[in-house]
Write a protein that holds these residues in place. Structure first.
Motif, PDB file in Angstrom:
ATOM      1  N   GLY A 145      -9.227   0.454  -7.718  1.00 21.31           N
ATOM      2  CA  GLY A 145      -9.254  -0.413  -6.557  1.00 21.31           C
ATOM      3  C   GLY A 145      -8.172  -0.150  -5.528  1.00 21.31           C
ATOM      4  O   GLY A 145      -8.176  -0.748  -4.449  1.00 21.31           O
ATOM      5  N   GLU A 146      -7.246   0.753  -5.834  1.00 28.76           N
ATOM      6  CA  GLU A 146      -6.210   1.080  -4.855  1.00 28.76           C
ATOM      7  C   GLU A 146      -6.792   1.895  -3.709  1.00 28.76           C
ATOM      8  O   GLU A 146      -7.744   2.656  -3.866  1.00 28.76           O
ATOM      9  CB  GLU A 146      -5.085   1.892  -5.504  1.00 28.76           C
ATOM     10  N   ARG A 147      -6.165   1.734  -2.551  1.00 27.63           N
ATOM     11  CA  ARG A 147      -6.515   2.533  -1.375  1.00 27.63           C
ATOM     12  C   ARG A 147      -5.219   3.150  -0.862  1.00 27.63           C
ATOM     13  O   ARG A 147      -4.435   2.498  -0.173  1.00 27.63           O
ATOM     14  CB  ARG A 147      -7.188   1.665  -0.320  1.00 27.63           C
TER      15      ARG A 147
ATOM     16  N   ILE B 247      -6.778   8.908   0.864  1.00 19.99           N
ATOM     17  CA  ILE B 247      -7.188   9.502   2.135  1.00 19.99           C
ATOM     18  C   ILE B 247      -5.993  10.076   2.876  1.00 19.99           C
ATOM     19  O   ILE B 247      -4.979   9.412   3.053  1.00 19.99           O
ATOM     20  CB  ILE B 247      -7.951   8.461   3.003  1.00 19.99           C
ATOM     21  N   VAL B 248      -6.137  11.332   3.274  1.00 18.66           N
ATOM     22  CA  VAL B 248      -5.194  11.960   4.195  1.00 18.66           C
ATOM     23  C   VAL B 248      -5.747  11.735   5.593  1.00 18.66           C
ATOM     24  O   VAL B 248      -6.900  12.088   5.876  1.00 18.66           O
ATOM     25  CB  VAL B 248      -5.060  13.473   3.923  1.00 18.66           C
ATOM     26  N   THR B 249      -4.969  11.107   6.463  1.00 17.91           N
ATOM     27  CA  THR B 249      -5.466  10.798   7.801  1.00 17.91           C
ATOM     28  C   THR B 249      -4.322  10.754   8.795  1.00 17.91           C
ATOM     29  O   THR B 249      -3.159  10.546   8.431  1.00 17.91           O
ATOM     30  CB  THR B 249      -6.227   9.448   7.806  1.00 17.91           C
ATOM     31  N   HIS B 250      -4.686  10.957  10.069  1.00 19.84           N
ATOM     32  CA  HIS B 250      -3.729  10.783  11.165  1.00 19.84           C
ATOM     33  C   HIS B 250      -4.041   9.516  11.957  1.00 19.84           C
ATOM     34  O   HIS B 250      -3.412   9.279  12.996  1.00 19.84           O
ATOM     35  CB  HIS B 250      -3.763  12.007  12.089  1.00 19.84           C
TER      36      HIS B 250
ATOM     37  N   PHE C 268      -5.824   2.727  11.398  1.00 21.55           N
ATOM     38  CA  PHE C 268      -6.732   2.630  10.254  1.00 21.55           C
ATOM     39  C   PHE C 268      -5.933   2.617   8.952  1.00 21.55           C
ATOM     40  O   PHE C 268      -6.259   1.867   8.025  1.00 21.55           O
ATOM     41  CB  PHE C 268      -7.708   3.799  10.264  1.00 21.55           C
ATOM     42  N   ALA C 269      -4.883   3.425   8.890  1.00 18.68           N
ATOM     43  CA  ALA C 269      -4.031   3.450   7.700  1.00 18.68           C
ATOM     44  C   ALA C 269      -3.431   2.077   7.447  1.00 18.68           C
ATOM     45  O   ALA C 269      -3.416   1.578   6.312  1.00 18.68           O
ATOM     46  CB  ALA C 269      -2.927   4.492   7.865  1.00 18.68           C
TER      47      ALA C 269
ATOM     48  N   VAL D  49       0.980   3.244   1.043  1.00 17.47           N
ATOM     49  CA  VAL D  49       1.156   4.427   1.871  1.00 17.47           C
ATOM     50  C   VAL D  49       2.134   5.359   1.178  1.00 17.47           C
ATOM     51  O   VAL D  49       3.197   4.930   0.717  1.00 17.47           O
ATOM     52  CB  VAL D  49       1.677   4.063   3.276  1.00 17.47           C
ATOM     53  N   VAL D  50       1.760   6.642   1.107  1.00 17.03           N
ATOM     54  CA  VAL D  50       2.608   7.672   0.504  1.00 17.03           C
ATOM     55  C   VAL D  50       2.942   8.693   1.581  1.00 17.03           C
ATOM     56  O   VAL D  50       2.054   9.154   2.302  1.00 17.03           O
ATOM     57  CB  VAL D  50       1.875   8.358  -0.675  1.00 17.03           C
TER      58      VAL D  50
END
Length: 244
Positions: free
Chosen positions: A33-35, A195-198, A202-203, A210-211
């Motif tokens: 369940g983690e995002r 998810i890797v995102t810029h 949204f992050a 957050v990592v």
């Protein structure tokens, strides 16, 4: 689109390409369940991190344990059934129709009959509003349509978790919204996501954690509130000044 228990543990993960050390000892855990949103500058190892988890790149050293089982070359096909991956450039097979792209893995792996796979594929295509594209080839689709098809292709095997490697970086602004909406829906349904995102807004919205990677190491992690509003390290403060 339901997931089951997810338990991913990574111990001292390292990856080198020749003399180039890309990952320098990553320790990480992902639970059901983690995002988790993975951020960092270009060249920090974000994509390589995801690709090593799914063994698209074989780690140089370290351990990856999925549901209590150490991932190896011998069991990776079984592990991948529970660990879907969505790529920056879609990775659809151009000489196969959308339907054939969706049904290839479950039929080839003998997880579904062709009839059952096509039924599920049509259900998912209807869900994203693209049932009319079942017989189309990827070249006829827009970038956003390709990425939404790529996401439901990853969902065909009912994975426990999904890994997204910059899923919107190759898309126009309108398509980005469509793709993020689908990822948001998966998150709301309880899917475990990395998810890797810029996309910083949204992050902030989607992440439970957050990592931040820099030079192949995790140098800071925390909740979106902690990370964006109260960064601990000078490196993260410097990064956020440039991207926010």
């Amino acid at each position: 689109m339901e997931n089951t228990n997810t338990d991913l543990k990574i111990r001292n993960l390292k990856k080198s390409f020749g003399k180039n050390k890309v990952l320098n000892g990553i320790n990480f855990e992902l639970t059901e369940g983690e995002r988790v949103v993975v951020l960092g500058p270009s060249g920090s190892g974000k994509s390589t991190f995801l690709r090593c988890i799914n063994w698209m790149e074989e780690p140089t050293s370290g351990e990856i344990i999925m549901d209590g089982e150490r991932v190896t070359a011998k069991n990776i096909r079984k592990i991948r059934r529970n660990l879907g991956m969505v790529f920056q450039h879609f990775n659809l097979i151009n000489n196969l129709t959308v339907m054939e792209n969706l049904t290839l893995a479950p039929v080839k792996l003998h997880l579904m009959s062709r009839v059952a796979a096509e039924k599920r594929a049509m259900e998912l295509l209807r869900h994203i509003g693209l049932p009319a594209k079942a017989g189309a080839y990827p070249a006829s689709l827009s970038g956003g349509q390709k990425q939404r098809v790529a996401i439901i292709r990853a969902m065909m095997l009912n994975p426990e978790a999904l890994l997204f490697d910059e899923p919107t970086s190759a898309l126009d602004p309108e398509s980005i919204g469509d793709v993020l909406s689908l990822i948001r829906e998966l998150a709301e349904r309880g899917m475990t996501i990395m998810i890797v995102t810029h996309e910083m807004s949204f992050a902030k919205e989607i992440a439970t954690r957050v990592v931040f990677l820099d030079k192949g190491k995790i140098i800071e992690e925390g909740t979106p509130e902690e990370f964006f509003n109260h960064p601990k390290t000078e490196r993260v403060k410097e990064f956020l000044k440039k991207v926010l």
